[in-house]
Design a protein around this motif. Structure first.
Motif, PDB file in Angstrom:
ATOM      1  N   GLN A  36       0.833  -1.212   0.000  1.00 24.37           N
ATOM      2  CA  GLN A  36       0.000   0.000   0.000  1.00 24.37           C
ATOM      3  C   GLN A  36       0.864   1.256   0.000  1.00 24.37           C
ATOM      4  O   GLN A  36       0.602   2.210  -0.734  1.00 24.37           O
ATOM      5  N   SER A  37       1.919   1.265   0.811  1.00 22.61           N
ATOM      6  CA  SER A  37       2.809   2.431   0.852  1.00 22.61           C
ATOM      7  C   SER A  37       3.519   2.621  -0.477  1.00 22.61           C
ATOM      8  O   SER A  37       3.719   3.754  -0.935  1.00 22.61           O
ATOM      9  N   ALA A  38       3.914   1.518  -1.097  1.00 19.09           N
ATOM     10  CA  ALA A  38       4.620   1.598  -2.378  1.00 19.09           C
ATOM     11  C   ALA A  38       3.699   2.190  -3.450  1.00 19.09           C
ATOM     12  O   ALA A  38       4.123   3.020  -4.262  1.00 19.09           O
ATOM     13  N   LEU A  39       2.441   1.773  -3.440  1.00 20.58           N
ATOM     14  CA  LEU A  39       1.481   2.317  -4.407  1.00 20.58           C
ATOM     15  C   LEU A  39       1.352   3.823  -4.229  1.00 20.58           C
ATOM     16  O   LEU A  39       1.389   4.589  -5.191  1.00 20.58           O
ATOM     17  N   LEU A  40       1.231   4.253  -2.974  1.00 18.67           N
ATOM     18  CA  LEU A  40       1.092   5.689  -2.689  1.00 18.67           C
ATOM     19  C   LEU A  40       2.340   6.467  -3.099  1.00 18.67           C
ATOM     20  O   LEU A  40       2.259   7.625  -3.496  1.00 18.67           O
ATOM     21  N   ALA A  41       3.499   5.811  -3.004  1.00 20.13           N
ATOM     22  CA  ALA A  41       4.758   6.497  -3.313  1.00 20.13           C
ATOM     23  C   ALA A  41       5.075   6.462  -4.810  1.00 20.13           C
ATOM     24  O   ALA A  41       6.094   6.989  -5.232  1.00 20.13           O
ATOM     25  N   GLY A  42       4.207   5.813  -5.598  1.00 21.62           N
ATOM     26  CA  GLY A  42       4.427   5.803  -7.048  1.00 21.62           C
ATOM     27  C   GLY A  42       5.393   4.736  -7.526  1.00 21.62           C
ATOM     28  O   GLY A  42       5.932   4.825  -8.633  1.00 21.62           O
TER      29      GLY A  42
END
Ligand code: AMP
Ligand code: ZN
Ligand code: FE
Ligand code: FE
Length: 280
Positions: free
Chosen positions: A22-28
């Motif tokens: 989830q964090s990776a998705l938010l960070a692009g």
């Protein structure tokens, strides 16, 4: 962008694989490697969490080895999980024994702690011990715990059980993985240039050029070594979770902006090492 070095709660990261995705998705992030220390137990959860999204999971791990008496880390990408299973069980059991010894040393020094219970497929490390020392109120930060007891010269330090860098690289090659020297400039045993020939001889295929600990000049030197020896270039933030993570040092996800173009050569190499023809 590309993140080829991340940890989860299966080793010393603070995010579960699902939270990391989830964090990776938010960070692009567009492609994310799960590279826990000595375990591949986080892959399945990450792959499931990423499935509905445009995020590719790169299966990996970070092997802990000992070279010239100091710890040397080797990343392995795209290993055959079945072939890796038995040897990794042995590495993980060694990590459990080592953590126990460090806890015993701390108790003898007058600092008893209790480590959280961990399953056999999880990899305990010094950051877990640092966290327990903070929880017990002996220190305020992980950094302090490393400075007082856990650093490589510290009074409670116990090295990994004997496993040479060459053994680690050969094990990864036998398991079809692409072996990459992680954060070479964090190695304290000798200079990068003097260690590299032995690692190349064992079958090293790449260098982690982009890492938060590397200075621009060091990055240039590593790029030059990669050109010279025909090695793959990788990079990642060695992410252990949002601040404060268990290591007490922090680098955000995707902060290094590693180009996605580094991924296809790595994939092609993985296919070649497994004996397939490269895809056209
Ligand atoms: P281990 O694999 O148990 O030896 O622990 C290695 C981990 O400890 C790495 O992920 C590092 O991020 C962390 N670490 C090593 N040295 C230090 C230090 N001096 N301060 C904080 N964290 C450290
Ligand atoms: Zn770690
Ligand atoms: Fe490492
Ligand atoms: Fe790491």
């Amino acid at each position: 962008m590309l993140e080829l070095h991340c940890h989860t709660t299966f080793s010393d990261g603070t995010l579960t694989p699902t939270q990391l995705v989830q964090s990776a998705l938010l960070a692009g992030v567009k492609a994310l490697a799960i590279t826990d220390h000595d375990t591949v137990a986080g892959w399945n959860e990450a792959i499931a969490a990423a499935a509905p999204h445009a995020l590719e999971i790169v299966p990996g791990l970070e092997l802990s080895t000992v070279h010239l008496g100091r710890s040397l880390h080797i990343l392995g990408f795209y290993p055959d999980r079945d072939r890796l299973q038995a040897p990794l069980q042995e590495r993980l059991a060694g990590r459990q024994r080592r953590a126990k010894k460090m806890v015993e040393k701390l108790a003898a020094l007058g600092y008893p702690i209790e480590l959280p219970s961990m399953s056999g497929e999880m990899a305990p490390g010094r950051p877990h011990i640092a966290a327990a020392l903070i929880k017990a109120g002996y220190v305020k930060t992980a950094q302090e715990a490393f400075e007082r007891w856990l650093g490589d010269q510290g009074s409670a330090y116990v090295p990994y059980e004997k496993f040479s860098a060459a053994d680690g690289i050969q094990l990864l090659r036998r398991c079809g993985a692409v072996p990459v020297w992680a954060h070479p400039y964090l190695f304290r045993g000798s200079s990068v240039a003097s260690v590299l020939p032995e690692l190349l001889g064992a079958g090293l295929r790449g260098i982690e050029v982009y890492h938060p600990s590397h200075r621009p000049q060091q990055i240039e030197e590593l790029l030059s070594l990669c050109r010279q020896h025909g090695l793959l270039i990788t990079g990642g933030s060695d992410y252990h979770g949002p601040a404060p993570d268990l290591t007490g040092k922090h680098m955000g996800l995707n902060q290094l902006q590693v180009p996605l173009a580094l991924l296809p050569p790595l994939q092609e190499q993985a296919l070649q090492l497994r004996g397939f023809q490269p895809m056209m």
